[in-house]
Write a protein that holds these residues in place. Structure first.
Motif, PDB file in Angstrom:
ATOM      1  N   ILE A   6       0.792  -1.136   0.072  1.00 20.85           N
ATOM      2  CA  ILE A   6      -0.022  -0.039   0.058  1.00 20.85           C
ATOM      3  C   ILE A   6       0.906   1.229  -0.109  1.00 20.85           C
ATOM      4  O   ILE A   6       1.726   1.434   0.928  1.00 20.85           O
ATOM      5  N   ILE A   7       0.605   2.251  -0.812  1.00 19.65           N
ATOM      6  CA  ILE A   7       1.536   3.297  -1.149  1.00 19.65           C
ATOM      7  C   ILE A   7       0.907   4.380  -0.012  1.00 19.65           C
ATOM      8  O   ILE A   7      -0.242   4.883   0.109  1.00 19.65           O
ATOM      9  N   MET A   8       2.092   4.878   0.731  1.00 21.87           N
ATOM     10  CA  MET A   8       1.636   6.237   1.666  1.00 21.87           C
ATOM     11  C   MET A   8       2.154   7.206   1.204  1.00 21.87           C
ATOM     12  O   MET A   8       2.169   8.258   1.968  1.00 21.87           O
ATOM     13  N   GLU A   9       3.245   7.189   0.351  1.00 18.96           N
ATOM     14  CA  GLU A   9       4.002   8.267  -0.140  1.00 18.96           C
ATOM     15  C   GLU A   9       4.361   8.504  -1.700  1.00 18.96           C
ATOM     16  O   GLU A   9       4.240   7.245  -2.175  1.00 18.96           O
ATOM     17  N   PHE A  10       4.383   9.349  -2.451  1.00 21.19           N
ATOM     18  CA  PHE A  10       4.609   9.370  -3.670  1.00 21.19           C
ATOM     19  C   PHE A  10       6.191  10.267  -3.672  1.00 21.19           C
ATOM     20  O   PHE A  10       6.475  11.075  -3.012  1.00 21.19           O
ATOM     21  N   PHE A  11       6.902  10.006  -5.012  1.00 19.65           N
ATOM     22  CA  PHE A  11       8.090  10.502  -5.262  1.00 19.65           C
ATOM     23  C   PHE A  11       7.864  11.185  -6.531  1.00 19.65           C
ATOM     24  O   PHE A  11       7.467  10.775  -7.792  1.00 19.65           O
ATOM     25  N   LEU A  12       7.943  12.636  -6.392  1.00 20.37           N
ATOM     26  CA  LEU A  12       8.107  13.504  -7.431  1.00 20.37           C
ATOM     27  C   LEU A  12       9.221  13.568  -8.535  1.00 20.37           C
ATOM     28  O   LEU A  12      10.322  13.520  -7.809  1.00 20.37           O
ATOM     29  N   MET A  13       9.083  13.722  -9.930  1.00 19.21           N
ATOM     30  CA  MET A  13      10.301  13.638 -10.609  1.00 19.21           C
ATOM     31  C   MET A  13      10.827  15.196 -10.747  1.00 19.21           C
ATOM     32  O   MET A  13       9.982  15.908 -11.180  1.00 19.21           O
ATOM     33  N   GLY A  14      12.223  15.224 -10.537  1.00 19.39           N
ATOM     34  CA  GLY A  14      12.743  16.737 -10.626  1.00 19.39           C
ATOM     35  C   GLY A  14      13.040  16.816 -12.189  1.00 19.39           C
ATOM     36  O   GLY A  14      12.822  15.966 -13.096  1.00 19.39           O
ATOM     37  N   PHE A  15      13.306  18.136 -12.710  1.00 22.63           N
ATOM     38  CA  PHE A  15      13.721  18.329 -13.886  1.00 22.63           C
ATOM     39  C   PHE A  15      15.169  17.827 -14.265  1.00 22.63           C
ATOM     40  O   PHE A  15      15.477  17.890 -15.356  1.00 22.63           O
ATOM     41  N   SER A  16      15.871  17.717 -13.157  1.00 23.83           N
ATOM     42  CA  SER A  16      17.452  17.383 -13.383  1.00 23.83           C
ATOM     43  C   SER A  16      17.639  16.518 -12.220  1.00 23.83           C
ATOM     44  O   SER A  16      17.439  17.095 -11.157  1.00 23.83           O
ATOM     45  N   SER A  17      18.806  15.847 -12.468  1.00 21.92           N
ATOM     46  CA  SER A  17      19.348  15.194 -11.516  1.00 21.92           C
ATOM     47  C   SER A  17      20.770  15.982 -10.750  1.00 21.92           C
ATOM     48  O   SER A  17      21.390  15.388  -9.927  1.00 21.92           O
ATOM     49  N   ILE A  18      21.014  16.917 -11.735  1.00 23.60           N
ATOM     50  CA  ILE A  18      22.358  17.734 -11.255  1.00 23.60           C
ATOM     51  C   ILE A  18      21.902  18.737 -10.428  1.00 23.60           C
ATOM     52  O   ILE A  18      21.121  19.462 -10.331  1.00 23.60           O
ATOM     53  N   ARG A  19      22.797  18.684  -9.190  1.00 25.86           N
ATOM     54  CA  ARG A  19      22.390  19.390  -8.041  1.00 25.86           C
ATOM     55  C   ARG A  19      22.464  21.010  -8.302  1.00 25.86           C
ATOM     56  O   ARG A  19      21.459  21.813  -7.777  1.00 25.86           O
ATOM     57  N   GLU A  20      23.370  21.421  -9.113  1.00 25.28           N
ATOM     58  CA  GLU A  20      23.396  22.780  -9.446  1.00 25.28           C
ATOM     59  C   GLU A  20      22.141  23.441 -10.293  1.00 25.28           C
ATOM     60  O   GLU A  20      21.472  24.526 -10.192  1.00 25.28           O
ATOM     61  N   LEU A  21      21.762  22.283 -11.127  1.00 27.49           N
ATOM     62  CA  LEU A  21      20.589  22.780 -11.985  1.00 27.49           C
ATOM     63  C   LEU A  21      19.160  22.784 -11.261  1.00 27.49           C
ATOM     64  O   LEU A  21      18.157  23.763 -11.376  1.00 27.49           O
ATOM     65  N   GLN A  22      19.132  21.887 -10.410  1.00 26.54           N
ATOM     66  CA  GLN A  22      18.112  21.719  -9.240  1.00 26.54           C
ATOM     67  C   GLN A  22      17.806  23.067  -8.676  1.00 26.54           C
ATOM     68  O   GLN A  22      16.967  23.880  -8.376  1.00 26.54           O
ATOM     69  N   VAL A  23      18.973  23.646  -8.162  1.00 23.94           N
ATOM     70  CA  VAL A  23      18.923  24.947  -7.185  1.00 23.94           C
ATOM     71  C   VAL A  23      18.544  26.218  -8.308  1.00 23.94           C
ATOM     72  O   VAL A  23      18.018  27.090  -8.050  1.00 23.94           O
ATOM     73  N   LEU A  24      19.170  26.140  -9.533  1.00 22.10           N
ATOM     74  CA  LEU A  24      19.010  27.074 -10.431  1.00 22.10           C
ATOM     75  C   LEU A  24      17.249  27.187 -10.877  1.00 22.10           C
ATOM     76  O   LEU A  24      16.826  28.111 -11.001  1.00 22.10           O
ATOM     77  N   HIS A  25      16.708  25.842 -11.003  1.00 22.43           N
ATOM     78  CA  HIS A  25      15.344  25.664 -11.168  1.00 22.43           C
ATOM     79  C   HIS A  25      14.541  26.414  -9.919  1.00 22.43           C
ATOM     80  O   HIS A  25      13.726  26.981 -10.336  1.00 22.43           O
ATOM     81  N   ALA A  26      14.905  26.141  -8.807  1.00 23.52           N
ATOM     82  CA  ALA A  26      14.211  26.503  -7.494  1.00 23.52           C
ATOM     83  C   ALA A  26      14.312  28.179  -7.745  1.00 23.52           C
ATOM     84  O   ALA A  26      13.243  28.773  -7.075  1.00 23.52           O
ATOM     85  N   ILE A  27      15.670  28.590  -7.772  1.00 22.87           N
ATOM     86  CA  ILE A  27      15.534  30.189  -7.940  1.00 22.87           C
ATOM     87  C   ILE A  27      14.821  30.965  -8.892  1.00 22.87           C
ATOM     88  O   ILE A  27      13.882  31.637  -8.794  1.00 22.87           O
ATOM     89  N   LEU A  28      14.716  30.285 -10.186  1.00 23.98           N
ATOM     90  CA  LEU A  28      13.963  30.507 -11.326  1.00 23.98           C
ATOM     91  C   LEU A  28      12.460  30.587 -11.021  1.00 23.98           C
ATOM     92  O   LEU A  28      11.637  31.601 -11.118  1.00 23.98           O
ATOM     93  N   PHE A  29      11.941  29.496 -10.405  1.00 23.59           N
ATOM     94  CA  PHE A  29      10.544  29.539 -10.093  1.00 23.59           C
ATOM     95  C   PHE A  29      10.168  30.360  -8.793  1.00 23.59           C
ATOM     96  O   PHE A  29       9.146  30.746  -8.789  1.00 23.59           O
ATOM     97  N   LEU A  30      11.194  30.368  -7.925  1.00 25.86           N
ATOM     98  CA  LEU A  30      10.893  31.533  -6.974  1.00 25.86           C
ATOM     99  C   LEU A  30      10.570  33.054  -7.460  1.00 25.86           C
ATOM    100  O   LEU A  30       9.926  33.410  -7.122  1.00 25.86           O
ATOM    101  N   LEU A  31      11.430  33.346  -8.374  1.00 26.96           N
ATOM    102  CA  LEU A  31      11.180  34.461  -9.124  1.00 26.96           C
ATOM    103  C   LEU A  31      10.111  34.769  -9.575  1.00 26.96           C
ATOM    104  O   LEU A  31       9.156  35.804  -9.646  1.00 26.96           O
TER     105      LEU A  31
END
Length: 316
Positions: A6-31
């Protein structure tokens, strides 16, 4: 059945597995989130503080900005936090909350756009009856009905989607709990019921779309028959922004229902999801602030008040 998990949580897919790009996406969407937040909040503030904007059209516009605030706040903050922390999980209850509030805000916004179209129809095609038809009491009850109807509609869909446990894959190939992706990992019984509900909703959507085509055809035919150039410009300045917003919303709905569900292309999922989660809340205040002179004047007055208030505090 004993081996079923029975599933109690889901895993969402990010846009990139590269850490620097994940932070860049976060900053872009924050703006983007801050811009949409400020645009809609300023629109609400301008309408509330300016007595000249205490009219039915602007009352509905303030409700639209409030709905846009809720709609974009359902998905983006969670994605930003996930990108910064590197944790892509979301609990079952958190996923249900995302879907419930997203359907609630989106369904209410569509109904509100219908009410705004009717408001323009009466104002332009039957101006002598406008004050009698669109009274503050009627507008208030229309808004209450719209918000209540969206609440019931969302409760029905969310209750159906989460009435049975999930036992398939717990990976959602999207940056939030998107309805098509969640249905893909739900049971066949839930999917069959949801498809029936979506078929009913699509029929109502087609009926509303036909009503809008007839209404705006009548509106524009009335506008172009006006003898005064100033009158035509004033009518178009209030109709065109609503028509553009309505087009964006219908485009978002079509992409949601008809768009392909990709398990292998995060970029494709990003572009599709942006059309209905980010684009309307981000564009709506821009469209109205650029096309509506009264709102621009009210916003300018607010900016002056803020500037002189800060200047006075500095002098003290």
């Amino acid at each position: 059945m004993s081996n079923c998990t029975i599933i109690m949580e889901f895993f969402l897919m990010g846009f990139s597995s590269i850490r620097e790009l994940q932070v860049l996406h976060a900053i872009l969407f924050l703006l983007i989130y801050i811009t949409a937040l400020m645009g809609n909040l300023l629109t609400i503030a301008a309408i509330v503080t300016d007595p000249h904007l205490h009219r039915p059209m602007y009352f509905f516009l303030s409700n639209l900005s409030l709905l846009d605030l809720g709609c974009i706040s359902v998905t983006l903050p969670k994605f930003i936090v996930n990108s910064l922390t590197g944790n892509q999980s979301i609990s079952l209850h958190g996923c249900a909350a995302q879907i419930f509030f997203f359907i609630f805000f989106a369904a209410t916004e569509f109904a509100l756009l219908m009410a705004m179209s009717y408001d323009r129809f009466v104002a332009i095609c039957h101006p002598l009856h406008y004050e009698v038809t669109m009274t503050p009491f009627h507008c208030l009850w229309v808004a209450i009905d719209l918000w209540g109807g969206g609440l019931v509609y969302s409760a029905v869909h969310t209750g159906n989607m989460f009435r049975l446990p999930f036992s398939g894959s717990n990976t959602i190939h999207q940056f939030f709990c998107d309805i098509p992706h969640v249905l893909k990992v739900s049971s066949s019984e839930v999917r069959d019921t949801e498809y029936i509900l979506l078929a009913i909703s699509s029929s109502l959507l087609l009926f509303c779309f036909g009503f809008l085509i007839i209404s705006y055809t009548y509106i524009f035919s009335t506008v172009f028959r006006m003898p005064s150039v100033e009158g035509r410009y004033k009518a178009l300045s209030t109709c065109l922004p609503q028509l553009i917003i309505l087009f964006l919303f219908l485009l978002a709905g079509m992409v949601t229902v008809l768009g392909p569900i990709s398990d292998t292309s995060p970029v494709q999922n990003l572009l599709i999801s942006m059309t209905y989660t980010i684009l309307p809340p981000f564009m709506n205040p821009i469209i109205y602030s650029l096309r509506n002179m009264k709102i621009k004047v009210a916003l300018g007055r607010i900016m002056k008040m803020m500037f002189f208030s800060q200047e006075g505090n500095v002098c003290l």
